[in-house]
Enzyme design. Structure first.
Site, PDB file in Angstrom:
ATOM      1  CE  LYS A  73      -5.673   4.153   1.498  1.00  0.00           C
ATOM      2  NZ  LYS A  73      -4.753   5.263   1.795  1.00  0.00           N
ATOM      3  CB  CYS A  85      -0.945  -0.018   1.188  1.00  0.00           C
ATOM      4  SG  CYS A  85      -1.908  -1.528   1.279  1.00  0.00           S
ATOM      5  CG  HIS A  89      -2.280   4.662   4.832  1.00  0.00           C
ATOM      6  ND1 HIS A  89      -2.107   4.452   3.479  1.00  0.00           N
ATOM      7  CD2 HIS A  89      -2.416   3.417   5.378  1.00  0.00           C
ATOM      8  CE1 HIS A  89      -2.134   3.144   3.219  1.00  0.00           C
ATOM      9  NE2 HIS A  89      -2.334   2.507   4.351  1.00  0.00           N
ATOM     10  CD  GLU A 130      -2.477   8.300   8.560  1.00  0.00           C
ATOM     11  OE1 GLU A 130      -3.406   7.501   8.331  1.00  0.00           O
ATOM     12  OE2 GLU A 130      -1.985   9.033   7.667  1.00  0.00           O
ATOM     13  CG  HIS A 183      -6.517   0.684   0.878  1.00  0.00           C
ATOM     14  ND1 HIS A 183      -5.521   1.162   0.052  1.00  0.00           N
ATOM     15  CD2 HIS A 183      -5.872   0.235   1.997  1.00  0.00           C
ATOM     16  CE1 HIS A 183      -4.351   1.024   0.637  1.00  0.00           C
ATOM     17  NE2 HIS A 183      -4.543   0.471   1.826  1.00  0.00           N
ATOM     18  CG  PHE A 230      -0.549  -5.738   4.712  1.00  0.00           C
ATOM     19  CD1 PHE A 230      -1.136  -4.907   5.640  1.00  0.00           C
ATOM     20  CD2 PHE A 230      -1.325  -6.744   4.155  1.00  0.00           C
ATOM     21  CE1 PHE A 230      -2.463  -5.062   6.031  1.00  0.00           C
ATOM     22  CE2 PHE A 230      -2.657  -6.920   4.532  1.00  0.00           C
ATOM     23  CZ  PHE A 230      -3.223  -6.074   5.468  1.00  0.00           C
TER      24      PHE A 230
END
Length: 411
Positions: free
Chosen positions: A333, A161, A301, A312, A338, A397
């Site tokens: 998002k 991502c 994010h 975050e 996403h 990830f």
């Protein structure tokens, strides 16, 4: 080092195709989330996604469609949109001073699934000879380079991502070092497939608000229950400042800084207090040569997962201190879903548009804010605000993080 500016924007997203449509959709708080139509998802825990509905195939040679995975088709469409938006012609790009750096988180997953079905049902001798060229991750950069005769630096970032932001940051460095005048940079993803939805569902990463899809992606809310998978691509034209000036290009923003880091913690969970994210944000600010107090907007994010949004927010507070209370933050998002490897590129486009147009995109669906997450996330509606410096965050990830910093361009 050379200065790098953004002169073209090519978004292909679930809420709009092309810079103008994408900007209008953001300002309207449009959701691109709906029931999955690409396959029968009726037996899955998650049955919703952000699919691309625009006619992107107008940018792909009909003779090539069957030989290209959708992630490459998306990249070709986004690149064409960016080139047109930059006022460039294909002839302008035929040079060893033009490069390509378009990443993907997964690559040709749909091709992978289809060809494995062929192998198990009909035997390996029936597998397509195009299987490997269709599937491998570097083919987005490769095909875009071939289309435009771009013989300069070419590579592929694959950091889940964080891919889109990483690709843009690495492309910026090629221009800063004088190795290219123009880079087509960004990310692409086409992962709305049975195996991806099944796997993400089984790890409890996806929202299961199947009965109310447009409300499912709800970053920073108390009732967020996972992310919504989206698909599409984003390509930006990055250009050396004097090269852009010489051709009279419209400049949308200056790309100032880039930071990357690793959580070194867990394969899927963010590090406590967003410690890895803090490192990337700090490096990006240092690279940009700006103080935290100069930043006015953060495109977060903001995945709508319980762990990410908390980490975050903690990282932002740690980096910005008291200034965090003055920051305006949003997660696009909430509208697009996403897009994994394309997310950072789409969000860099949204950030550049926010700086240029003076309109910050909203976080939609923030109906019930999480009491632990107490910053200004621009709920519900776009906001007019003249911001000079902005940050765009991407976390992945594997604990890989990439952060961009850009400034409103003033001649």
């Amino acid at each position: 080092m050379k200065r790098v500016v953004i002169t073209g924007l090519g978004p292909l997203t679930p809420i709009g195709m092309g810079a103008a449509d994408f900007a209008v959709a953001q300002r309207a708080g449009k959701s691109g989330i709906g029931p999955i139509t690409r396959f029968d998802a009726s037996n899955m825990a998650c049955r919703i996604a952000g699919e691309v509905t625009a006619d992107f195939l107008q940018f792909v040679d009909p003779r090539e469609v069957k030989r290209l995975d959708r992630f490459v088709q998306y990249a070709l469409a986004a690149a064409a949109l960016a080139v047109e938006h930059a006022g460039l012609t294909p002839q302008d790009l035929q040079s060893d001073r033009t490069g390509t750096l378009i990443g993907t988180g997964i690559g040709g997953l749909e091709t992978f699934e289809n060809q494995f079905k062929v192998m198990f049902e009909r035997g390996a001798h029936r597998v397509s000879p195009m299987f490997i060229p269709m599937m491998i991750a570097n083919m987005a950069s490769g095909h875009v380079a071939m289309r435009y005769g771009a013989m300069g630096p070419s590579s592929t970032v694959v950091t889940a991502c964080a891919t889109g932001s990483g690709a843009i940051g690495e492309a910026m460095r090629y221009i800063q070092l004088g190795e290219a005048d123009i880079m087509l940079a960004g990310g692409t993803e086409a992962a709305v497939t049975p195996i991806a939805i099944g796997s993400f569902s089984n790890m409890k990463a996806l929202s299961t608000r199947n009965d109310d899809p447009q409300k499912a992606s709800r970053p920073f809310s108390a009732t967020r229950d996972g992310f919504v998978l989206g698909e599409g691509a984003g390509v930006l034209i990055l250009e050396e400042l004097e090269h852009a000036r010489a051709r009279g290009a419209t400049i949308y923003a200056e790309l100032l800084g880039y930071g990357v880091s690793a959580d070194a913690h867990h394969i899927t969970a963010p590090a406590p207090e967003g410690r890895g994210a803090q490192v990337a944000m700090r490096l990006a600010l240092r690279s940009a040569g700006v103080n935290p107090e100069e930043v006015g907007y953060v495109n977060a994010h903001g995945t709508s997962t319980p762990a990410n949004d908390l980490a975050e927010t903690q990282a932002i507070k740690a980096i910005y201190g008291e200034h965090a209370r003055k920051l305006q933050i949003s997660s696009t998002k909430s509208m697009t879903g996403h897009l994994l490897g394309a997310a950072g590129a789409i969000e860099a486009i949204a950030t550049a548009q926010a700086l240029t147009d003076g309109i910050l995109p909203p976080t939609i669906n923030l109906d019930d804010p999480d009491p632990e997450l107490d910053l200004d996330y621009i709920p519900h509606h776009a906001r007019e605000a003249q911001v000079e410096v902005a940050m765009s965050n991407s976390f992945a990830f594997g604990g890989q993080n990439a952060v961009l910093v850009m400034r409103r361009f003033r001649s």
